[in-house]
Design a protein around this motif. Structure first.
Motif, PDB file in Angstrom:
ATOM      1  N   THR A 224     -62.235  15.610  48.680  1.00 28.91           N
ATOM      2  CA  THR A 224     -62.466  14.204  48.362  1.00 28.91           C
ATOM      3  C   THR A 224     -63.542  13.994  47.295  1.00 28.91           C
ATOM      4  N   PRO A 225     -64.736  14.593  47.416  1.00 25.36           N
ATOM      5  CA  PRO A 225     -65.738  14.383  46.364  1.00 25.36           C
ATOM      6  C   PRO A 225     -65.267  14.879  44.989  1.00 25.36           C
ATOM      7  N   ALA A 226     -64.597  16.033  44.963  1.00 21.91           N
ATOM      8  CA  ALA A 226     -64.104  16.579  43.692  1.00 21.91           C
ATOM      9  C   ALA A 226     -62.999  15.700  43.118  1.00 21.91           C
ATOM     10  N   ALA A 227     -62.154  15.147  43.976  1.00 15.92           N
ATOM     11  CA  ALA A 227     -61.049  14.296  43.519  1.00 15.92           C
ATOM     12  C   ALA A 227     -61.578  13.038  42.849  1.00 15.92           C
ATOM     13  N   VAL A 228     -62.690  12.507  43.349  1.00 12.50           N
ATOM     14  CA  VAL A 228     -63.287  11.314  42.731  1.00 12.50           C
ATOM     15  C   VAL A 228     -63.716  11.646  41.297  1.00 12.50           C
TER      16      VAL A 228
ATOM     17  N   ASN B 160     -56.154  29.131  40.342  1.00 16.19           N
ATOM     18  CA  ASN B 160     -57.554  29.114  40.781  1.00 16.19           C
ATOM     19  C   ASN B 160     -57.874  27.971  41.739  1.00 16.19           C
ATOM     20  N   LEU B 161     -56.844  27.299  42.249  1.00 13.11           N
ATOM     21  CA  LEU B 161     -57.064  26.215  43.215  1.00 13.11           C
ATOM     22  C   LEU B 161     -57.172  26.822  44.611  1.00 13.11           C
ATOM     23  N   GLU B 162     -58.311  26.599  45.252  1.00 13.27           N
ATOM     24  CA  GLU B 162     -58.570  27.203  46.561  1.00 13.27           C
ATOM     25  C   GLU B 162     -58.192  26.296  47.721  1.00 13.27           C
ATOM     26  N   TYR B 163     -58.287  24.987  47.514  1.00 13.16           N
ATOM     27  CA  TYR B 163     -58.108  24.026  48.611  1.00 13.16           C
ATOM     28  C   TYR B 163     -57.690  22.691  48.010  1.00 13.16           C
ATOM     29  N   ILE B 164     -56.858  21.949  48.737  1.00 13.28           N
ATOM     30  CA  ILE B 164     -56.501  20.598  48.302  1.00 13.28           C
ATOM     31  C   ILE B 164     -56.492  19.675  49.520  1.00 13.28           C
TER      32      ILE B 164
ATOM     33  N   SER C 139     -56.867  13.538  49.163  1.00 12.37           N
ATOM     34  CA  SER C 139     -57.315  12.901  47.916  1.00 12.37           C
ATOM     35  C   SER C 139     -56.815  13.676  46.705  1.00 12.37           C
ATOM     36  N   GLY C 140     -56.822  14.992  46.805  1.00 10.84           N
ATOM     37  CA  GLY C 140     -56.297  15.830  45.732  1.00 10.84           C
ATOM     38  C   GLY C 140     -54.792  15.652  45.578  1.00 10.84           C
ATOM     39  N   LEU C 141     -54.099  15.569  46.694  1.00  9.19           N
ATOM     40  CA  LEU C 141     -52.651  15.335  46.655  1.00  9.19           C
ATOM     41  C   LEU C 141     -52.336  14.006  45.979  1.00  9.19           C
ATOM     42  N   ARG C 142     -53.176  13.001  46.233  1.00  6.37           N
ATOM     43  CA  ARG C 142     -52.988  11.695  45.591  1.00  6.37           C
ATOM     44  C   ARG C 142     -53.093  11.799  44.070  1.00  6.37           C
ATOM     45  N   LEU C 143     -54.006  12.648  43.582  1.00  2.00           N
ATOM     46  CA  LEU C 143     -54.116  12.845  42.130  1.00  2.00           C
ATOM     47  C   LEU C 143     -52.832  13.444  41.568  1.00  2.00           C
TER      48      LEU C 143
ATOM     49  N   GLU D  57     -51.755  28.969  51.407  1.00  2.00           N
ATOM     50  CA  GLU D  57     -52.361  27.854  52.146  1.00  2.00           C
ATOM     51  C   GLU D  57     -51.965  26.514  51.531  1.00  2.00           C
ATOM     52  N   ILE D  58     -52.015  26.425  50.230  1.00  2.00           N
ATOM     53  CA  ILE D  58     -51.649  25.178  49.557  1.00  2.00           C
ATOM     54  C   ILE D  58     -50.150  24.941  49.684  1.00  2.00           C
TER      55      ILE D  58
END
Length: 100
Positions: free
Chosen positions: A22-26, A49-53, A56-60, A83-84
């Motif tokens: 969430t903070p990164a997505a903002v 290189n994406l470790e986690y989503i 909020s990231g999915l919304r982007l 995982e993703i």
């Protein structure tokens, strides 16, 4: 920087890095502006290189897809980890995107 964006073969390549929580997505909301402006092209989101989503990231990702759909572009997602991939399967995103 979450999204490292560059032009490639007439399209756009965006390397997605780190944790898209969430903070990164903002913060990343502003970073995707070039993707939205070029949504008439083929956009490749490389998730090597994406470790986690998070949601909020999915919304982007969904925002990028909607803009591309409106402007006649295409979004390809490549190199997601297991995982993703599970998150995409559980949320139905796997069927919304061209995943390679």
């Amino acid at each position: 920087m979450i999204f490292d964006i560059k032009e490639q073969n007439g399209g756009i390549l965006a390397m997605v890095n780190g944790r898209l929580d969430t903070p990164a997505a903002v913060k990343a909301q502003q970073e995707i502006t070039p993707l939205l402006e070029n949504a008439d092209k083929e956009i490749t989101l490389d998730c090597t290189n994406l470790e986690y989503i998070s949601s909020s990231g999915l919304r982007l990702f969904l925002t990028i897809r909607k803009e591309a759909s409106t402007k006649g572009g295409k979004v390809i997602i490549q190199n997601i980890n297991d995982e993703i991939k599970k998150v995409f399967m559980m949320t139905g995103f796997f069927n919304l995107f061209d995943i390679r």
